[in-house]
Design an enzyme around this catalytic site. Structure first.
Site, mmCIF file in Angstrom:
data_model
loop_
_atom_site.group_PDB
_atom_site.id
_atom_site.type_symbol
_atom_site.label_atom_id
_atom_site.label_comp_id
_atom_site.label_asym_id
_atom_site.label_seq_id
_atom_site.Cartn_x
_atom_site.Cartn_y
_atom_site.Cartn_z
ATOM 1 C CB SER A 41 -22.423 -1.398 34.387
ATOM 2 O OG SER A 41 -22.944 -2.087 35.505
ATOM 3 C CE1 TYR B 194 -22.889 3.163 37.206
ATOM 4 C CE2 TYR B 194 -24.013 1.048 37.180
ATOM 5 C CZ TYR B 194 -22.853 1.784 37.067
ATOM 6 O OH TYR B 194 -21.671 1.152 36.811
#
Ligand SMILES: *[C@@H]1O[C@H](CO)[C@@H](O)[C@H](O)[C@H]1NC(C)=O
Length: 352
Positions: A211, A224
């Site tokens: 990410s 996350y």
């Protein structure tokens, strides 16, 4: 192949480079001059680094040659929704042999049902929960038996399956941390380990979904973010170890594609918010207050419809990592602002 966001990133970086190549040397040499030092070498050093930086960015969009996709076998995890099913179809259309892992195949999930309509001997939909060892084992056995006879092994695995969460650190239970890591981190490691014997035989590829938050972080995203930072470290280590086997490892670092995927939905955010509030210790509730909490949930909900809804930059990054002769180590399908921010975050002194 890289138009749109990446094209704009290169544009942004060029502007950035010119600022570097003209502005910074001017300031630098003035300082050197005042100090009575040789200012010529300050200018050329900065110009040299700026040129190298631009060359790296141009390399990323420069054609690097492509392998023949025909009959190469690939496993994609997380094909229920988001990038997974689109990638599965895109690679199948190129002539690849696709194994699409779906979390909800046996439960009659919509995504799996949709993919099962594809009638092709090169397309297999598998039940695959990346947190379940026995399902991974069964999937790998199945793949071993269904690799086309003209192939040496499994060409690639795309560790695409992912889960997300939000919330400040004091709001997040250890169970929530573990639940997300079970998919995003342990899931990636389990699937990679299980497939490596087949991938080494093919001298193939491992492509891991990280990410933009794999190298930087924002408030409220620790649950996350830490899994993605870990995936970056895991992938880098794997790359060193796999070099001797001729296996290449790439990392995808997308920007915000929430609008185009279903990793977050307004409904999902509300549910997660409710359960988070319920489990939160009373003193934390009191200190932060329901107002701030609700504001964060509402922010996250508006975030659901924001970001890029054209998923092609990510799909093309996946495809390039699998099929380019010289795949990149990191792909950053994100807005120019984030590309530059991530560069600054990674390479500049921390106080900046
Ligand atoms: C793991 O998968 C197997 C086979 O699909 C299933 O029987 C089992 O219940 C699963 N375990 C868990 C913990 O979900």
């Amino acid at each position: 192949m890289f138009t749109g966001e990446l094209g704009r990133s290169v544009f942004g970086a060029t502007v950035f480079t010119f600022v570097f190549a003209l502005g910074v040397p001017w300031i630098g040499s003035t300082i050197f001059y005042i100090l009575g030092l040789n200012y010529g070498c300050c200018t050329s050093t900065i110009a040299f680094f700026a040129t190298c930086f631009l060359a790296l960015l141009i390399f990323a969009v420069f054609p690097r040659g492509r392998l023949n996709p025909k009959d190469k076998a690939v496993l994609i995890t997380g094909c229920d929704s988001g990038f997974g099913p689109l990638l599965a179809k895109q690679l199948h259309a190129l002539g690849m042999h696709v194994f699409a892992g779906c979390l909800l195949k046996d439960k009659g999930g919509e995504g799996a049902k949709h993919l099962m309509k594809i009638q092709s001997s090169r397309f297999h939909v598998l039940q695959l929960d990346v947190t379940n060892d026995s399902e991974i084992k069964m999937a790998v056995q199945y793949i071993g038996m269904h690799i086309p006879p003209n192939q040496d092994g499994l060409w690639g695995i795309v560790n695409n399956a992912g889960a997300s969460a939000f919330g400040e650190i004091e709001w997040s239970s250890i169970d929530l941390y573990k639940k997300v890591a079970e998919v995003n981190l342990w899931g990636v490691i389990r699937c990679t380990q299980a497939c490596l014997p087949l991938i080494r035989r093919a001298k193939g590829r491992v492509v891991n979904m990280a990410s933009g938050f794999g190298r930087m972080i924002a408030g409220s995203r620790s649950v996350y973010g830490i899994t993605k930072w870990a995936v970056e470290g895991f992938s880098d280590c794997l790359r060193y170890e796999m070099r001797r086997w001729g296996v290449k490892v790439s990392i995808i670092e997308p920007g915000n594609y929430i609008a185009g995927t279903s990793i977050f939905t307004e409904d999902g955010v509300k549910k997660l918010g409710d359960s988070m509030w319920e489990k939160m210790p009373d003193n934390v509730k009191e200190d932060y207050g329901k107002k701030l909490f609700d504001l964060r949930v509402a922010e996250m909900q508006t975030y659901c419809s924001k970001g890029m809804d054209d998923l092609r930059p990510v799909l093309n990054a996946y495809e390039d990592a699998l099929l380019s002769r010289i795949p990149l180590i990191r792909y950053q399908p994100m807005e120019a602002y984030w590309t530059i921010r991530s560069f600054v975050f990674t390479h500049f002194p921390s106080f900046i």
